[in-house]
Design a protein around this motif. Structure first.
Motif, PDB file in Angstrom:
ATOM      1  N   GLY A 146     -13.096   6.026   0.206  1.00  0.00           N
ATOM      2  CA  GLY A 146     -11.653   5.839   0.271  1.00  0.00           C
ATOM      3  C   GLY A 146     -11.232   4.388   0.266  1.00  0.00           C
ATOM      4  O   GLY A 146     -12.045   3.470   0.354  1.00  0.00           O
ATOM      5  N   ASP A 147      -9.926   4.202   0.188  1.00  0.00           N
ATOM      6  CA  ASP A 147      -9.322   2.873   0.229  1.00  0.00           C
ATOM      7  C   ASP A 147      -7.809   3.047   0.300  1.00  0.00           C
ATOM      8  O   ASP A 147      -7.263   4.092  -0.095  1.00  0.00           O
ATOM      9  N   ASN A 148      -7.123   2.017   0.812  1.00  0.00           N
ATOM     10  CA  ASN A 148      -5.666   1.960   0.697  1.00  0.00           C
ATOM     11  C   ASN A 148      -5.307   1.541  -0.724  1.00  0.00           C
ATOM     12  O   ASN A 148      -5.912   0.615  -1.276  1.00  0.00           O
ATOM     13  N   VAL A 149      -4.333   2.212  -1.314  1.00  0.00           N
ATOM     14  CA  VAL A 149      -4.042   2.046  -2.741  1.00  0.00           C
ATOM     15  C   VAL A 149      -2.562   1.737  -2.948  1.00  0.00           C
ATOM     16  O   VAL A 149      -1.697   2.425  -2.394  1.00  0.00           O
ATOM     17  N   PRO A 150      -2.239   0.698  -3.756  1.00  0.00           N
ATOM     18  CA  PRO A 150      -0.835   0.455  -4.127  1.00  0.00           C
ATOM     19  C   PRO A 150      -0.513   1.152  -5.456  1.00  0.00           C
ATOM     20  O   PRO A 150      -1.214   0.967  -6.446  1.00  0.00           O
ATOM     21  N   LEU A 151       0.522   1.938  -5.469  1.00  0.00           N
ATOM     22  CA  LEU A 151       0.998   2.565  -6.699  1.00  0.00           C
ATOM     23  C   LEU A 151       2.349   1.953  -7.058  1.00  0.00           C
ATOM     24  O   LEU A 151       3.203   1.773  -6.181  1.00  0.00           O
ATOM     25  N   PRO A 152       2.563   1.607  -8.314  1.00  0.00           N
ATOM     26  CA  PRO A 152       3.770   0.859  -8.672  1.00  0.00           C
ATOM     27  C   PRO A 152       5.061   1.639  -8.514  1.00  0.00           C
ATOM     28  O   PRO A 152       6.118   1.040  -8.285  1.00  0.00           O
ATOM     29  N   GLU A 153       5.005   2.969  -8.646  1.00  0.00           N
ATOM     30  CA  GLU A 153       6.224   3.766  -8.551  1.00  0.00           C
ATOM     31  C   GLU A 153       5.855   5.229  -8.392  1.00  0.00           C
ATOM     32  O   GLU A 153       4.696   5.618  -8.522  1.00  0.00           O
ATOM     33  N   GLU A 154       6.843   6.041  -8.115  1.00  0.00           N
ATOM     34  CA  GLU A 154       6.612   7.477  -8.040  1.00  0.00           C
ATOM     35  C   GLU A 154       6.341   8.026  -9.439  1.00  0.00           C
ATOM     36  O   GLU A 154       6.708   7.422 -10.449  1.00  0.00           O
ATOM     37  N   GLY A 155       5.668   9.191  -9.477  1.00  0.00           N
ATOM     38  CA  GLY A 155       5.429   9.802 -10.769  1.00  0.00           C
ATOM     39  C   GLY A 155       4.035  10.341 -10.915  1.00  0.00           C
ATOM     40  O   GLY A 155       3.287  10.506  -9.940  1.00  0.00           O
ATOM     41  N   ALA A 156       3.649  10.610 -12.165  1.00  0.00           N
ATOM     42  CA  ALA A 156       2.384  11.258 -12.486  1.00  0.00           C
ATOM     43  C   ALA A 156       1.264  10.226 -12.656  1.00  0.00           C
ATOM     44  O   ALA A 156       1.450   9.198 -13.311  1.00  0.00           O
ATOM     45  N   TYR A 157       0.108  10.514 -12.069  1.00  0.00           N
ATOM     46  CA  TYR A 157      -1.070   9.666 -12.153  1.00  0.00           C
ATOM     47  C   TYR A 157      -2.314  10.535 -12.353  1.00  0.00           C
ATOM     48  O   TYR A 157      -2.269  11.754 -12.177  1.00  0.00           O
ATOM     49  N   THR A 158      -3.410   9.874 -12.678  1.00  0.00           N
ATOM     50  CA  THR A 158      -4.707  10.535 -12.773  1.00  0.00           C
ATOM     51  C   THR A 158      -5.752   9.695 -12.060  1.00  0.00           C
ATOM     52  O   THR A 158      -5.833   8.481 -12.275  1.00  0.00           O
ATOM     53  N   ASP A 165       0.834  -1.199   0.000  1.00  0.00           N
ATOM     54  CA  ASP A 165       0.000   0.000   0.000  1.00  0.00           C
ATOM     55  C   ASP A 165       0.871   1.253   0.000  1.00  0.00           C
ATOM     56  O   ASP A 165       1.801   1.377   0.803  1.00  0.00           O
ATOM     57  N   SER A 166       0.552   2.178  -0.879  1.00  0.00           N
ATOM     58  CA  SER A 166       1.329   3.412  -1.001  1.00  0.00           C
ATOM     59  C   SER A 166       0.729   4.560  -0.211  1.00  0.00           C
ATOM     60  O   SER A 166       1.456   5.402   0.323  1.00  0.00           O
ATOM     61  N   LEU A 167      -0.600   4.624  -0.171  1.00  0.00           N
ATOM     62  CA  LEU A 167      -1.291   5.715   0.523  1.00  0.00           C
ATOM     63  C   LEU A 167      -2.746   5.337   0.729  1.00  0.00           C
ATOM     64  O   LEU A 167      -3.225   4.352   0.183  1.00  0.00           O
ATOM     65  N   HIS A 168      -3.427   6.114   1.547  1.00  0.00           N
ATOM     66  CA  HIS A 168      -4.874   5.984   1.693  1.00  0.00           C
ATOM     67  C   HIS A 168      -5.494   7.125   0.902  1.00  0.00           C
ATOM     68  O   HIS A 168      -5.297   8.297   1.216  1.00  0.00           O
ATOM     69  N   LEU A 169      -6.203   6.770  -0.170  1.00  0.00           N
ATOM     70  CA  LEU A 169      -6.772   7.764  -1.075  1.00  0.00           C
ATOM     71  C   LEU A 169      -8.215   8.038  -0.666  1.00  0.00           C
ATOM     72  O   LEU A 169      -8.975   7.113  -0.372  1.00  0.00           O
ATOM     73  N   MET A 170      -8.600   9.328  -0.675  1.00  0.00           N
ATOM     74  CA  MET A 170      -9.939   9.733  -0.234  1.00  0.00           C
ATOM     75  C   MET A 170     -10.581  10.624  -1.287  1.00  0.00           C
ATOM     76  O   MET A 170      -9.932  11.506  -1.849  1.00  0.00           O
ATOM     77  N   LEU A 171     -11.860  10.379  -1.550  1.00  0.00           N
ATOM     78  CA  LEU A 171     -12.629  11.160  -2.510  1.00  0.00           C
ATOM     79  C   LEU A 171     -13.845  11.757  -1.801  1.00  0.00           C
ATOM     80  O   LEU A 171     -14.584  11.040  -1.121  1.00  0.00           O
TER      81      LEU A 171
END
Length: 369
Positions: free
Chosen positions: A146-158, A94-100
């Motif tokens: 929200g949810d805990n989210v895995p991101l594969p690497e640093e950088g730009a996302y949408t 998990d990379s972060l907890h994302l909230m909308l």
């Protein structure tokens, strides 16, 4: 029910007051995420958790009547719906907890709404992210998705979110609106250091587990934006606090406590519900912060002189004066009538620390006309 499975194991850092700069303390990323300690002997009510995480904003977007804010904090545990519900712990990837947060631009009201989303990397959806974030309540954040989210690497996302329609009954300024879908996109730059530098503030040990709640966060006062993007013409998201009960139009029958929620009942002489000459509005909320409790099923029974004269389900409703509530039309009330409200299904929302043991065991509440 967790779309990626439950915890495989993540180390808890003891005795550290903040999560900032964990790498400089010698922790690898997979073991760096530290939930605050879990309160022992948690009461079956709203209670002060052991700590709270600060958060930051990635950006905002608008599409028609809908507005979206995307924010984040460190990955942390939460509980999915169900009494004693399953705990979702932090996974090593998990990379972060994302909230909308989704709200109506015209009335500045946070919306319980259908939400689906995906996270794109160079235009392509990344793996490991479920399509439906959990509806959640948290003491600092209030109601959100929200949810805990895995991101594969640093950088730009949408983040690309599809929201709507609103399934709740809509009256007043909401009538005839929010019955379509919208797609909103927020670009963001993920950097591990931004997440690692978010503080975790611990609550004094002698206050943990006491009946109280952390203060509800004003979205405009949150941690500084980190590369915020999107439509800068829209301001921070509103809170999910309901309008003050004493300011609602009509006759306030009272506020009772059940399941450790506050449940207020108001009768008005308007016909906002087509099946009655008057209206009953019931507002279940969290104690201390007055946060709305969406996705709940309630019903009412009205007794007069020992006989039941009306029974009805209460429809989840959005109104510009009452905000989020549950309501129905009334055939008419007489002095001395007994109005009994039942919570038939508890709020179908996930909960963060301090809320996970409350809002399950409801008893009927009764008001007198």
């Amino acid at each position: 029910m967790n779309r990626r499975g439950f915890l495989r194991g993540a180390a808890v850092v003891g005795g550290v007051a903040t999560a900032g700069c964990l790498e400089r303390l010698g922790f690898e990323e997979q073991s760096a995420w530290a939930n605050p300690p879990l309160v022992e002997d948690r009461p079956d009510v709203v209670y002060l958790p052991a700590g709270s995480e600060e958060m930051a904003t990635y950006g905002r977007a608008v599409d028609g009547d809908y507005a979206l804010e995307v924010s984040y904090t460190i990955p942390h545990r939460f509980w999915i719906p169900g009494e004693g519900g399953s705990r979702v712990d932090v996974e090593p990837d998990d990379s972060l907890h994302l909230m909308l947060t989704v709200w109506d631009r015209e009335t500045d009201t946070v919306l319980p709404v259908n939400v689906q989303y995906e996270i794109l990397r160079e235009g392509d959806p990344i793996d490991g992210v479920g399509s439906s974030p959990w509806p959640m309540i948290a003491q600092r954040m209030g109601f959100h998705y929200g949810d805990n989210v895995p991101l594969p690497e640093e950088g730009a996302y949408t983040v690309r979110a599809r929201v709507g329609p609103v399934d709740a009954v809509r009256t007043g300024a909401f009538e005839g609106r929010l019955d379509t879908t919208a797609t909103l996109a927020v670009d963001f730059e993920y950097a591990r250091s931004d997440v690692h530098d978010i503080d975790v503030e611990l609550v004094d040990e002698d206050r943990r587990g006491t009946r109280d709640a952390l203060p509800l966060m004003d979205h405009g006062d949150r941690h500084a934006d980190s590369g915020a993007s999107g439509d800068h013409d829209v301001g921070p998201a509103p809170t999910s606090r309901g309008p003050p009960i004493e300011n609602l139009p009509g006759d306030v029958l009272g506020t009772e406590r059940s399941g450790d929620a506050t449940i207020s009942a108001v009768v008005t002489d308007d016909d906002r519900y087509s099946d009655g000459s008057a209206s009953l509005a019931v507002c279940p909320r969290t104690p201390y912060n007055d946060v709305i409790l969406p996705f709940t099923s309630l019903s009412v029974s009205i007794e007069r002189d020992g006989s039941v004269v009306q029974e009805a389900a209460l429809g989840e409703t959005l109104d510009d004066e009452f905000g989020h509530h549950y309501g129905t039309g009334l055939d008419g009330l007489e002095s001395g009538d007994e109005i009994t409200v039942s919570v038939d299904t508890p709020p179908k929302v996930s909960r963060h620390d301090g809320y996970e043991t409350a809002f399950f065991d409801f008893e009927d509440v009764t008001y007198s006309a």
